[in-house]
Design a protein around this motif. Structure first.
Motif, short mmCIF file in Angstrom:
data_model
loop_
_atom_site.label_atom_id
_atom_site.label_comp_id
_atom_site.label_asym_id
_atom_site.label_seq_id
_atom_site.Cartn_x
_atom_site.Cartn_y
_atom_site.Cartn_z
N GLY A 80 0.91 -1.31 0.04
CA GLY A 80 0.18 -0.01 0.02
C GLY A 80 0.93 1.31 0.08
N THR A 87 -3.49 1.76 -4.14
CA THR A 87 -4.16 0.86 -3.35
C THR A 87 -5.52 1.67 -3.38
N TYR A 88 -5.81 2.69 -3.26
CA TYR A 88 -7.05 3.44 -3.27
C TYR A 88 -8.01 2.84 -4.65
N ASN A 91 -8.13 -1.14 -4.22
CA ASN A 91 -8.95 -1.54 -2.80
C ASN A 91 -10.21 -0.98 -2.56
N HIS A 92 -10.30 0.13 -3.14
CA HIS A 92 -11.57 0.97 -2.65
C HIS A 92 -12.53 1.19 -3.95
N ARG A 93 -12.02 2.12 -4.90
CA ARG A 93 -12.64 2.26 -5.94
C ARG A 93 -13.22 1.13 -6.96
N PRO A 139 -2.60 3.58 4.09
CA PRO A 139 -3.55 3.66 2.88
C PRO A 139 -4.34 2.37 2.92
N TYR A 140 -3.90 1.21 3.33
CA TYR A 140 -4.62 -0.09 3.17
C TYR A 140 -5.86 0.14 4.36
N SER A 143 -8.43 2.32 3.03
CA SER A 143 -9.28 1.97 2.04
C SER A 143 -10.19 1.03 2.25
N SER A 147 -14.41 1.71 1.50
CA SER A 147 -15.14 0.75 0.88
C SER A 147 -16.23 0.28 1.62
#
Length: 342
Positions: A80, A87-88, A91-93, A139-140, A143, A147
């Motif tokens: 991350g 990562t974002y 893992n998120h978007r 960031p991990y 994220s 989410s």
């Protein structure tokens, strides 16, 4: 259920998929298989799979499924930190993209592999429950918060997300991760004689065996919708919170002749939290965790020995996620966005 499992070729997926199939579920995988060749011991039988990047998933990939189990992610803090925006993005978007595609395709259940790392620097004196505040330090961890928040916005009568906040994983998997604290300490104790701590060992961490994580996914997949709809669950056991130095002592006790050592410059870890797993114990009686850290260390010692693991293998790119990513980048097999070049 007809179930799609993202990240099925990973550390958790290689344990979870056989469990789902044994329970009678029809499983398809989705994975770009960055780590699929990091094998120690026999791998489970293959399942039908889509080799599709999360960033490219469309509703047509998901039509006909009853459930999505979403494991795939950039899976630890060092990766991350290598490229936080990536990562974002993944893992998120891409999680939100996957969920929207699933909802459009008529998928009713979405189990999200979140993480207790979103509690981050949890400074409370008591174990944190699912209503505790977030204090991510990476960031991990952030994220996972983003989410969960966006998935909750998609929840309705037709789409039911559930958030599994896994404690720090450990234990044997055919696709072993060496960058997990219990797996790492045990390997070094067995193969070098040193239980090698990279921090000062004073941080608290909840720990959970990969087989118990898998059992939680199965239990929540089969749980009544009205119980688990849009709910978060800390995955593990409240009794399985440990100071890292106490984990090191367990490893030392199991691996005869080993000694605890500290890496040069070892300092406090900013990730420091305990969690309560009482909610899942009360609400999901189908989940009955079976492992303790001591049992897990004993299992790892046995499996490492059975499969002839060497320290060179363990510390190499096959079992270390960040090293694998860097090796693939250096060889030009993936680009800077972690997409295969061919």
């Amino acid at each position: 259920m007809r179930t799609l499992v993202t990240g099925h070729d990973g550390y958790i997926g290689s344990v979870l998929v056989p469990l789902l199939r044994a329970a009678g579920h029809d499983v398809t995988g989705l994975d770009i298989s960055l780590y699929a060749d990091g094998v120690l011991g026999p791998i489970p039988p293959a399942v039908p799979a889509l080799r599709v990047d999360l960033r490219d998933v469309e509703p047509e990939h998901l039509r006909g499924y009853d459930a999505v189990v979403h494991l795939a992610a950039l899976c630890n803090d060092p990766i991350g930190n290598l490229n936080p925006d990536l990562t974002y993005d993944i893992n998120h978007r891409s999680t939100v993209r996957l969920a929207k595609a699933a909802k459009e395709a008529g998928v009713g259940t979405f189990l999200f592999s979140s993480s207790c790392s979103l509690y981050g620097a949890g400074l409370d004196d008591r174990p944190l429950d699912e209503e505790a505040g977030f204090a991510p330090v990476t960031p991990y961890g952030e994220s996972k918060i983003l989410s969960e928040q966006d998935l909750a916005g998609l929840a309705d009568d037709d789409f039911s997300p559930v958030y599994l906040r896994n404690a720090t994983a450990y234990g044997f998997s055919p696709r072993l991760r060496g960058d997990l604290v219990v797996n790492d300490l045990t390997a070094h104790a067995l193969l070098t004689g040193e239980v090698r701590l990279l921090s000062d060992g004073t941080a608290w961490r909840p720990l959970v065996h990969v087989e118990d994580i898998s059992a939680a996914f199965l239990a929540l997949l089969e749980a009544p919708r009205d119980v688990v709809h849009n709910r978060a669950y800390n995955i593990g056991q409240t009794s399985e919170n440990y100071l890292i130095r106490d984990v090191a002592e367990i490893v030392r006790d199991v691996v005869t002749g080993s000694t605890v050592t500290f890496a040069g410059g070892a300092s406090a870890d900013s990730r420091n939290y305990r969690v309560s797993c009482d909610r899942i114990a009360a609400e999901v009686p189908g989940f009955r965790p079976a492992w303790t850290v001591r049992k897990g260390v004993e299992q790892l010692v046995e499996e490492y020995g059975r499969h002839g693991l060497t320290i060179e293998q363990f510390t190499g790119e096959g079992h270390q996620r960040l090293k694998k990513i860097r090796a693939l980048l250096a060889a030009g097999r993936i680009d800077e966005q972690l997409r295969w070049t061919s």
